[in-house]
Design a protein around this motif. Structure first.
Motif: not given
Length: 328
Positions: A71-78, A94-95, A100-103, A257-261
């Protein structure tokens, strides 16, 4: 009015540059999830070492359970989860569907998970134990010390996606009335209980996965389950599903796993992540030594890098690899 609009446009442009171009600022730490299981924590430290020494970015870790980190990854908190079993939890799916996230990559080939017993249990105590459906007749072998009329199944810690799956599997296989669903307090506590039983040659039934130290140290047997079925799998990942169906777990694909940003702002690191390849036998042996010597994940990562230069250099441009080697 025109000068005001121009000024506003300039301000918005400047703001967008500040908020989207983190990669242009090498003083901003890259935030990794603080994974608690051994393979994930080791992989995280290997990645952090290369990111810091080779690319010059500072890093930090932030704690959380598997689902909360997703969930934090989807929010870019991590921004990075070093070992992501992609596609397993509803939060990840879902993310990912929302972009919002990518593997990234396929970091450990032939990883696996399931229900295990030590080989000596089958040899000495349960000669006909082959599959999960055989467990009902052997519940007395795995007697729970607090509920002696039932067996004990060692599940994952609460908060792990696998804990939900295993709890649903107990129902799907008709074992929820015959076995205590014992949830360990942490990955370390699960390891300690399994290791203690094995050292004393006691029977123990438990969920586990590879790559792990235990796979590098002991002879374990994974119990057979029905062939993987995607529809049945969906009933296992949903904790509220009233009629879960049994199936082997989703075939493992370990990624970063990485966030979109992050994917947008750090293309060089994404390119590096995509090339990471950790041979499972080498990884299991490293994890076993880390566990036996009580080595920290950071120290184990340093040892791994020093012992396997040809392996990690293949992931990196020559200039970056030289910087990493100089920094070890």
């Amino acid at each position: 009015m025109k000068p005001i609009i121009s000024l506003l446009a300039s301000a918005l442009l400047a703001l967008s540059l500040v908020t989207t171009s983190h990669a242009a600022n090498p003083t901003t730490p890259i935030r990794f999830g603080d994974i608690t299981w051994e393979s994930g924590s080791l992989t995280t430290e290997i990645l952090r070492l290369i990111v810091e020494k080779g690319y010059g970015y500072p890093t930090q870790t932030l704690p959380g359970s598997t689902v909360s980190m997703e969930v934090a990854l989807a929010r870019n908190d991590i921004q990075v989860i070093g070992e992501e079993w992609a596609g397993r939890s509803p939060a990840w799916i879902k993310a990912e569907q929302a972009g919002q996230v990518f593997s990234i990559g396929d970091t450990v080939k032939n990883a696996d998970e399931g229900w295990y017993v030590p080989a000596y249990v089958i040899k000495d105590l349960a000669p006909e134990l082959r599959s999960v459906t055989d467990l009902k007749q052997y519940k007395a072998v795995f007697k729970d010390p607090e509920s002696p009329d039932k067996g004990r199944f060692l599940n994952s810690p609460s908060g792990w996606t696998s804990e939900i799956v295993n709890s649903q599997k107990l129902k799907a296989y008709g074992l929820d009335q015959d076995f205590v669903n014992f949830r360990s307090g942490s990955g370390a506590a699960l390891d300690a209980e399994i290791t203690s039983a094995i050292k004393r040659k006691k029977p123990v039934l438990f969920y586990y996965w590879s790559p792990t130290p235990l796979m590098g140290r002991y002879e374990l047997v994974r119990l057979e389950e029905p062939a993987f079925n995607a529809q049945a799998w969906n009933t296992l990942t949903d904790a509220s599903h009233p009629n879960p169906q049994g199936t082997r777990s989703l075939p493992a694909k370990l990624s970063i796993g990485v966030s979109a940003p992050f994917k947008k702002d750090y293309p060089q690191l994404v390119e590096f992540f995509d090339k990471v390849d950790l041979p499972i036998d080498t990884l299991n042996k490293t994890l076993a030594q880390m566990s036996e010597t009580r080595e920290s994940p950071k120290d184990a990562a340093l040892r791994f890098m020093r012992d396997n230069p040809a392996l990690w250099k293949a992931w990196l441009p020559a200039e970056v690899a030289g910087k990493v080697e100089a920094g070890l």
